[in-house]
Design an enzyme around this catalytic site. Structure first.
Site, PDB file in Angstrom:
ATOM      1  CD  GLU A 191       2.215   5.792   8.635  1.00 37.51           C
ATOM      2  OE1 GLU A 191       1.036   4.864   8.962  1.00 37.51           O
ATOM      3  OE2 GLU A 191       3.136   5.984   8.977  1.00 37.51           O
ATOM      4  CB  CYS A 212      -4.485   1.640   3.436  1.00 36.96           C
ATOM      5  SG  CYS A 212      -5.087   3.292   4.747  1.00 36.96           S
TER       6      CYS A 212
HETATM    7  P1  NAD Z   1       2.285   3.289  -4.530  1.00 34.52           P
HETATM    8  O1  NAD Z   1       3.363   2.731  -3.602  1.00 34.52           O
HETATM    9  O2  NAD Z   1       2.551   2.437  -5.693  1.00 34.52           O
HETATM   10  O3  NAD Z   1       3.046   4.915  -4.187  1.00 34.52           O
HETATM   11  C1  NAD Z   1       2.363   5.539  -3.386  1.00 34.52           C
HETATM   12  C2  NAD Z   1       3.249   7.219  -3.518  1.00 34.52           C
HETATM   13  O4  NAD Z   1       4.538   6.647  -4.282  1.00 34.52           O
HETATM   14  C3  NAD Z   1       2.432   7.381  -5.559  1.00 34.52           C
HETATM   15  O5  NAD Z   1       2.488   8.760  -5.382  1.00 34.52           O
HETATM   16  C4  NAD Z   1       4.268   6.982  -6.428  1.00 34.52           C
HETATM   17  O6  NAD Z   1       4.047   7.722  -7.453  1.00 34.52           O
HETATM   18  C5  NAD Z   1       5.431   7.126  -5.171  1.00 34.52           C
HETATM   19  N1  NAD Z   1       5.979   6.442  -5.795  1.00 34.52           N
HETATM   20  C6  NAD Z   1       6.268   4.839  -6.384  1.00 34.52           C
HETATM   21  N2  NAD Z   1       7.519   4.121  -6.268  1.00 34.52           N
HETATM   22  C7  NAD Z   1       8.538   4.848  -6.016  1.00 34.52           C
HETATM   23  C8  NAD Z   1       9.919   4.801  -5.544  1.00 34.52           C
HETATM   24  N3  NAD Z   1      10.112   4.369  -6.201  1.00 34.52           N
HETATM   25  N4  NAD Z   1      10.197   6.177  -4.913  1.00 34.52           N
HETATM   26  C9  NAD Z   1       9.859   7.434  -4.346  1.00 34.52           C
HETATM   27  N5  NAD Z   1       8.309   6.971  -4.570  1.00 34.52           N
HETATM   28  C10 NAD Z   1       7.198   6.230  -5.408  1.00 34.52           C
HETATM   29  O7  NAD Z   1       0.825   3.140  -3.935  1.00 34.52           O
HETATM   30  P2  NAD Z   1      -0.668   3.271  -4.258  1.00 34.52           P
HETATM   31  O8  NAD Z   1      -0.805   2.017  -5.072  1.00 34.52           O
HETATM   32  O9  NAD Z   1       0.040   4.573  -4.839  1.00 34.52           O
HETATM   33  O10 NAD Z   1      -1.394   2.974  -2.938  1.00 34.52           O
HETATM   34  C11 NAD Z   1      -2.009   2.124  -2.821  1.00 34.52           C
HETATM   35  C12 NAD Z   1      -1.080   2.150  -1.592  1.00 34.52           C
HETATM   36  O11 NAD Z   1      -1.381   2.708  -0.594  1.00 34.52           O
HETATM   37  C13 NAD Z   1      -2.135   0.208  -0.723  1.00 34.52           C
HETATM   38  O12 NAD Z   1      -0.675  -0.491  -0.301  1.00 34.52           O
HETATM   39  C14 NAD Z   1      -2.140   1.346   0.421  1.00 34.52           C
HETATM   40  O13 NAD Z   1      -2.296   0.276   1.703  1.00 34.52           O
HETATM   41  C15 NAD Z   1      -1.430   2.430   1.192  1.00 34.52           C
HETATM   42  N6  NAD Z   1      -1.827   3.333   1.568  1.00 34.52           N
HETATM   43  C16 NAD Z   1      -2.042   3.124   2.913  1.00 34.52           C
HETATM   44  C17 NAD Z   1      -2.242   3.836   3.709  1.00 34.52           C
HETATM   45  C18 NAD Z   1      -1.632   4.205   5.194  1.00 34.52           C
HETATM   46  O14 NAD Z   1      -2.170   5.700   6.331  1.00 34.52           O
HETATM   47  N7  NAD Z   1      -1.312   3.118   5.838  1.00 34.52           N
HETATM   48  C19 NAD Z   1      -3.047   5.079   3.565  1.00 34.52           C
HETATM   49  C20 NAD Z   1      -3.903   5.324   1.977  1.00 34.52           C
HETATM   50  C21 NAD Z   1      -3.162   3.710   1.176  1.00 34.52           C
END
Ligand code: NAD
Length: 534
Positions: A285, A319
């Protein structure tokens, strides 16, 4: 069976609740600086390399110290998750669901403490933090009930001489990677859905919200979920994430976060590794560029309130947050005249103080990136409100409104994830829908209009996973508005909906030949009953 009901929000107009919240904030502050362990199979592990979680309202204030997982530790977590799966997979659904009901009750009891963590670690205001906790409770209850429903299997048609059924069995050991912005709700939802379905989990929280994740683990332990079912691995996404996502024994990855990281996970998980005997299941997501259309026939006051909440609630760091406002030309001036004063009235500051509606953005890098986007917005359009940092010692930014934005502009197309709203004019409703759909994302959208035909058109044509009519585009409720988006917003997993647990299971159809034997246990009893009646 227990009926599902969403959790009520706390009424902070009541002095008693305000007192409880203040007390909880003081309690959590008294724990600042504590060190937290990685937990694998119940064992607490400390490593040489550590990182901190910070209070975004007070630059440099350390919330807690956490372990930076390395590859050997990630491998250890995988081995424990694999071993634990062998027994957990056969644990009856009723037992598994029971743990979730227990967790929901513990969260109810610790509600103010959980809220306080999110006020201090993520800068949520009290109501936003409380809604996050309420949603986490809802996920526990809802997925517990869903696990019981799935356990019954679907209805199949009868076939002579056979007993046929379909059962949902778990997948295996998987990785849960939640974001920081719904640090309790999304983390709880993804983790509980995975393990209530019979899987074991390695939970790798975001490095911006490991504190609340550690409290979640306390709740898992307090509910006596068997050790090894949920393993807690803090550390950088890239090392633990990539290593585990690529691991041949990883059966599934449940990810919520940004588009670049999500796509990377999809790509990594798609490469079959030596020794891998399955196609990894990936739930991803991702981001959004969510819109609200205000039509010429809309209730303007209600639209003003809806846009304000959708764009600036939790600093626009949802999001689902509205970042594209599409106004019909005919009501443009009328709307903006009412809207801008409500934006100017928004208070920004540390959310420990409940009079602040908006808190800080999550960290320095988000702060810099949002200010950079504001600069871009000023060059592409006209900044009519905000457009600058707000005073204070945290990462505070004023709610910002940029008008004269066209669909080709970066402000219209790219996810900013902060309190920045781009405003675009539409010639008419048809044009408004064209603008709405001019995006690689497709997560949420709202349409304000009183015209029934236009409502029907919007229902048909606005291409988003969650469409709202005459209400804000944030705040989906578990069990009521299943959540997930189209296109680059992700795999449309519909979290909090009836299809979600299917993503964590695989269906096995079993046909048992019984020849001329009775096909159902009920049959002899029914026959006896009929005989008695005669
Ligand atoms: P992010 O993508 O930076 O991080 C998300 C998670 O991924 C974190 O736990 C991070 O540590 C991990 N991560 C980072 N690099 C990784 C890698 N290479 N491999 C595996 N895991 C890795 O996102 P964020 O800043 O934590 O959250 C904000 C984003 O999330 C926004 O884009 C927002 O729109 C989205 N979001 C989407 C939903 C939805 O339901 N669609 C809900 C909430 C947030």
């Amino acid at each position: 069976m227990k009926q599902f009901k969403t959790e009520k929000y706390t009424d902070f107009t009541k002095a008693v609740n305000r007192k409880k919240m203040e007390k909880a904030i003081t309690h959590v502050e008294s724990k600042f600086g504590k060190e937290y362990s990685i937990i694998i199979g119940g064992e607490r592990i400390r490593l040489d390399k550590k990182f901190h979680s910070y209070n975004p309202s007070q630059k440099g204030e350390v919330i807690g110290t956490f372990q930076k997982a390395d590859e050997p530790t990630a491998e250890r977590a995988m081995q424990v998750a694999l071993k634990t799966f062998e027994a957990w997979r056969y644990t009856p659904a009723k037992t598994r669901a029971g743990y979730l009901f227990k967790m929901a009750n513990i969260m109810r009891r610790r509600r103010f403490e959980l809220n306080a963590w999110m006020v201090l670690e993520e800068g949520k205001n009290w109501l936003e933090a409380d809604a996050d906790t309420a949603e986490a409770i809802d996920f526990c209850d809802y997925y517990a009930l869903e696990a019981l429903r799935y356990d019954k299997g679907p209805k199949l048609y009868k076939y002579p001489g056979e007993i046929n059924k379909q059962v949902y069995i778990p997948l295996g050991a998987g990785i849960v990677i939640p974001p920081w912005n719904f640090p309790l709700a999304i983390l709880t939802g993804m983790t509980t859905a995975a393990f209530v379905s019979g899987n074991t989990v390695i939970l790798k929280p975001s490095s911006d919200s490991p504190g609340i994740a550690a409290i979640f683990m306390e709740i898992v332990e307090e509910a006596k979920v068997p050790v090894g079912v949920v393993n807690f691995l803090t550390g950088p996404g890239a090392i633990a994430g990539d290593y585990l996502v690529r691991h041949p024994k990883t059966r599934f990855v449940a990810f919520t976060g940004s588009k670049p990281v999500g796509l990377r996970i999809v790509e990594q998980a798609g490469k079959t590794q030596p020794g891998q005997i399955w196609i990894k299941r990936v739930v991803a997501e991702m981001g959004g560029k969510d819109l609200i259309i205000v039509d010429s026939e809309a209730d303007i006051d209600s639209a003003v309130a809806g846009v304000r909440t959708s764009a600036f609630g939790f600093q626009g760091q949802k999001c689902s947050a509205c970042s594209r406002l599409i106004l019909d030309d005919k009501i443009y001036d009328q709307f903006m005249k009412k809207f801008i004063p409500t934006v100017e009235a928004i208070t920004v500051g540390p959310t420990k103080d409940n009079s602040n509606y908006m808190g800080p953005v999550i960290n320095e890098s988000a702060y810099n990136s949002i200010l950079e986007y504001i600069k871009i917005g000023k060059s592409e359009g006209t900044c009519v409100s905000g457009g600058e940092p707000a005073p204070g010692d945290g990462w505070f930014i004023r709610p910002t409104v940029i008008t004269d934005i066209a669909s080709k502009h970066r402000i219209f197309q790219e996810e900013i994830f902060g309190p920045v709203l781009g405003v675009t004019r539409a010639r008419d409703f048809e044009h408004a829908i064209q603008l709405a759909n001019d995006s690689e994302y497709g997560l949420t959208g709202a349409v304000y209009t009183k015209n029934k035909k236009k409502i029907e058109k919007a229902k048909r044509e606005v291409f988003v996973g969650n469409l709202y009519i005459n209400r804000k585009c944030t705040g989906a409720l578990v069990g009521i508005q299943p959540f997930g988006g189209f296109n680059m917003s992700g795999t449309d997993s519909k979290a909090g909906g009836p299809d979600y647990l299917m993503l964590f299971t695989q269906a096995k159809a079993i046909a048992e030949y019984i020849g001329s034997r009775k096909t159902s246990k009920k049959t002899p009893r029914r026959a006896a009953k009929r005989k008695r009646r005669k």
